[in-house]
Write a protein that holds these residues in place. Structure first.
Motif, PDB file in Angstrom:
ATOM      1  N   ALA A 188      38.684  26.921  43.680  1.00 51.06           N
ATOM      2  CA  ALA A 188      38.944  28.356  43.980  1.00 51.06           C
ATOM      3  C   ALA A 188      38.245  29.232  42.613  1.00 51.06           C
ATOM      4  CB  ALA A 188      40.298  28.685  44.022  1.00 51.06           C
ATOM      5  N   ARG A 189      38.795  28.764  41.495  1.00 49.25           N
ATOM      6  CA  ARG A 189      38.211  29.261  40.159  1.00 49.25           C
ATOM      7  C   ARG A 189      36.721  29.624  40.019  1.00 49.25           C
ATOM      8  NH1 ARG A 189      42.668  26.881  36.409  1.00 49.25           N
ATOM      9  NH2 ARG A 189      44.606  28.243  37.052  1.00 49.25           N
ATOM     10  N   GLU A 190      36.103  28.283  40.582  1.00 50.14           N
ATOM     11  CA  GLU A 190      34.683  28.244  40.524  1.00 50.14           C
ATOM     12  C   GLU A 190      34.094  29.447  41.563  1.00 50.14           C
ATOM     13  OE1 GLU A 190      31.027  24.951  41.250  1.00 50.14           O
ATOM     14  OE2 GLU A 190      33.188  24.270  40.970  1.00 50.14           O
ATOM     15  N   ALA A 191      34.768  29.545  42.749  1.00 52.93           N
ATOM     16  CA  ALA A 191      34.167  30.688  43.428  1.00 52.93           C
ATOM     17  C   ALA A 191      34.834  32.038  43.344  1.00 52.93           C
ATOM     18  CB  ALA A 191      34.866  30.326  44.725  1.00 52.93           C
ATOM     19  N   GLY A 192      35.369  32.035  41.892  1.00 53.70           N
ATOM     20  CA  GLY A 192      35.471  33.418  41.551  1.00 53.70           C
ATOM     21  C   GLY A 192      36.887  34.089  41.851  1.00 53.70           C
ATOM     22  N   LEU A 193      37.982  33.202  42.378  1.00 57.59           N
ATOM     23  CA  LEU A 193      38.970  33.618  42.653  1.00 57.59           C
ATOM     24  C   LEU A 193      40.103  33.235  41.581  1.00 57.59           C
ATOM     25  CD1 LEU A 193      37.899  32.559  45.321  1.00 57.59           C
ATOM     26  CD2 LEU A 193      40.140  32.687  46.313  1.00 57.59           C
ATOM     27  N   ARG A 194      41.257  33.892  41.377  1.00 61.65           N
ATOM     28  CA  ARG A 194      42.365  33.616  40.652  1.00 61.65           C
ATOM     29  C   ARG A 194      43.215  32.387  41.312  1.00 61.65           C
ATOM     30  NH1 ARG A 194      45.109  39.633  39.454  1.00 61.65           N
ATOM     31  NH2 ARG A 194      43.119  40.766  39.909  1.00 61.65           N
ATOM     32  N   ALA A 195      43.848  31.595  40.532  1.00 61.16           N
ATOM     33  CA  ALA A 195      44.341  30.371  41.313  1.00 61.16           C
ATOM     34  C   ALA A 195      45.799  30.242  40.462  1.00 61.16           C
ATOM     35  CB  ALA A 195      43.549  29.223  41.001  1.00 61.16           C
ATOM     36  N   VAL A 196      46.693  29.474  41.233  1.00 62.65           N
ATOM     37  CA  VAL A 196      47.892  29.139  40.576  1.00 62.65           C
ATOM     38  C   VAL A 196      48.240  27.566  41.085  1.00 62.65           C
ATOM     39  CG1 VAL A 196      49.508  30.445  42.173  1.00 62.65           C
ATOM     40  CG2 VAL A 196      50.308  29.322  40.035  1.00 62.65           C
TER      41      VAL A 196
END
Length: 222
Positions: A188-196
Motif C-alpha cells: 500500500a505504501r509503495e502505491a502511495g497510500l498511508r497504512a497501518v
C-alpha cells in the motif's frame, strides 16, 4: 493530504478466516475419510498458499487453484466436475462458519461516522468475498475491490492504485488497514497510500511504527 477513505482488508482483518478454515476442516475432513489433526491441517494450509500464489499472478483461474489444491492434498486427480463437487463440501462448511472479527463492525462504523469513505480490497474472488461481507453484517460497504475486478492482486501495488482510481480518491488520502504486513502495508505504501498494520498476534515486525493489535485502536489513525 487530508484523510478521505479507509481501505480495509477482509480475511484476517474484518472476517475471522483462520477460525473458519479450522472449523470447516474439522467438519469436512472426516466426511472424506481423513483425520482432522494438526499435521493434516498444516498441510492443507501450506498447499493452499502455494496454489493461491499462482492465482494471484493470474497464471490460473480461481476454480483451477481450488482443483490443484485438492489434487495435491488428496494425492488423486479428479475430473474438474468431480473435484469441484468434493471441494464444495469443504466450502459449504467454510462459508457457513465465516464470522466477523469481534472488533470489525464497530471499526467500520467508526470510520464511516468520522465522515470517511470505507471500502474493501481483498484477494478473494468477487462473489465469495461479497458473500462473506453479507454474512458478517457489512454488506453496506458498497466498494469492494477484488482481483476479479482489477485484474491484479495484492501484494502488487497496482492493486491499490487501481482500487483508488476506481474509488475516485487519491492514494495519499487513503489509509490501508490489514493483517498482512507485506500485502496490506508495504504494498500500500509503495502505491502511495498511508497504512497501518493490524498485528493481532503480536508477531511483528516490531520495527513497524504504525501497528495496532485490535481494530478498536484504529481511531488513533483516523
Amino acid at each position: 493530504m487530508i484523510l478521505k477513505g479507509v481501505l480495509f482488508d477482509l480475511d484476517g482483518t474484518l472476517g475471522d478466516h483462520d477460525a473458519s478454515v479450522a472449523a470447516a476442516l474439522a467438519a469436512w475432513l472426516p466426511s472424506i475419510g481423513m483425520a482432522s489433526d494438526e499435521a493434516t491441517i498444516r498441510a492443507w494450509e501450506e498447499i493452499t498458499e502455494r496454489h493461491l500464489v499462482a492465482w494471484r499472478r493470474r497464471e490460473i483461474s480461481y476454480a483451477e487453484q481450488r482443483r490443484r489444491r485438492l489434487e495435491e492434498f488428496l494425492g488423486v486427480r479428479h475430473d474438474p466436475d468431480e473435484a469441484d463437487a468434493i471441494f464444495a463440501g469443504y466450502l459449504a462448511h467454510y462459508d457457513t462458519g465465516y464470522r466477523a472479527c469481534p472488533d470489525a463492525v464497530a471499526a467500520v462504523d467508526e470510520a464511516a461516522g468520522a465522515g470517511l469513505a470505507v471500502a474493501v480490497l481483498t484477494n478473494g474472488s468477487a462473489v465469495q468475498q461479497r458473500g462473506k461481507l453479507r454474512r458478517i453484517g457489512l454488506s453496506h460497504i458498497a466498494q469492494v475491490f477484488t482481483p476479479d475486478d482489477l485484474g491484479v492482486a495484492k501484494p502488487d501495488p497496482e492493486a491499490f492504485r487501481l482500487a483508488c482510481g476506481r474509488w475516485g480518491i487519491e492514494p495519499g488520502s487513503v489509509l490501508s488497514v490489514g493483517d498482512n504486513h507485506a500485502f496490506d502495508v508495504l504494498a500500500a505504501r509503495e502505491a502511495g497510500l498511508r497504512a497501518v498494520h493490524l498485528d493481532r498476534s503480536g508477531s511483528g515486525p516490531v520495527e513497524e511504527m504504525c501497528r495496532i493489535s485490535t481494530l478498536g485502536a484504529l481511531d488513533a489513525y483516523l
